[in-house]
Design an enzyme around this catalytic site. Structure first.
Site, mmCIF file in Angstrom:
data_model
loop_
_atom_site.group_PDB
_atom_site.id
_atom_site.type_symbol
_atom_site.label_atom_id
_atom_site.label_comp_id
_atom_site.label_asym_id
_atom_site.label_seq_id
_atom_site.Cartn_x
_atom_site.Cartn_y
_atom_site.Cartn_z
ATOM 1 N N PRO A 5 6.339 -0.600 1.038
ATOM 2 C CG PRO A 5 5.152 1.011 1.990
ATOM 3 C CD PRO A 5 6.531 0.654 1.388
ATOM 4 C CB VAL A 6 3.915 -5.078 -1.101
ATOM 5 C CG1 VAL A 6 3.276 -5.697 -2.432
ATOM 6 C CG2 VAL A 6 5.485 -5.027 -1.287
#
Lengths: 63, 63, 63, 63, 63, 63
Positions: free
Chosen positions: A2-3
């Protein structure tokens, strides 16, 4: 994987950036149960001349 | 019209940026069969103080 | 850690997406000398009703 | 709450940025009927060395 | 080449999207003096469950 | 005005999204001292077919 990207005005210093990266990562990891080491954080700082709120530049509304 | 954005640390020089733009455009054009001239590439460089991996600043983990 | 995002219209199938992810990763890894396993790719598909080129919707210009 | 982000080359001056923020906000508010004060605009300026069009750097194609 | 991205809740219909693309393109072209045909617009619609304002989901604050 | 965007795979349910929005907002507000109500959060969910890690689709590496 996840960013997390945070778009905001310029930050005070490196120390605060470290705290922000840690706090966002821990918050997201706790809720999603995705291990912290999987997270990437991008701090995208912008000048107040480059941010508009309600049609006005932030540099004209915050002195 | 497709837009490719790459977020990464600061790059060495203009020459490398030219190679990166060309390589990404050719790769995507070949796979999608969309002509290369339709592609836009944005190289978004960030300081290592602004990138977090696993809750730590990249500037603290990569010397 | 580098993140490649590609914004484009809807893609044909999963197989093409796999090819695109591989091609973009290899292209960027070769130029930057950053190992392929460090790369993340996001394929952001959009409906042609949600894409404008030259002030017109792509769904009105491409039949 | 809507956020408008514009990615482009470096802009001339603060005055132009103020005009751009106002114009984008008014345009979007008029069409969506969402009040102008709800809108945020981010102006993301990039060097021409960081922008690729058709596989070439903008700094090599625009003198 | 400039790319305008608008992140907002789901829009009513295609017609409104067409108006939004046209209005944003004209507004930005007029201010920047960059020809309208160079502009790309991405309309990124999100469900109200995916938007937070002030720490709360939009779907819980707007009935 | 700060905007936090999280790009990740599909989430379980609305309740989890609410927790994520709250947790990210509180974490960022505490560190930056910017009031919570100023924060916007976008949860950008993607199918595993649209996410690549190390050159492979997430849907091929996570069963």
């Amino acid at each position: 994987m996840p960013v997390i990207t945070i778009d905001l005005g310029t930050m005070a210093n490196k120390e605060k950036k470290g705290e922000l990266v840690q706090a966002l990562t821990e918050a997201a990891s706790t809720v999603t149960q995705i291990p912290a080491e999987k997270f990437i954080v991008f701090i995208k700082e912008m000048d107040r001349d480059n941010i508009g709120v309600g049609g006005k530049l932030l540099s004209d509304t915050i002195k």
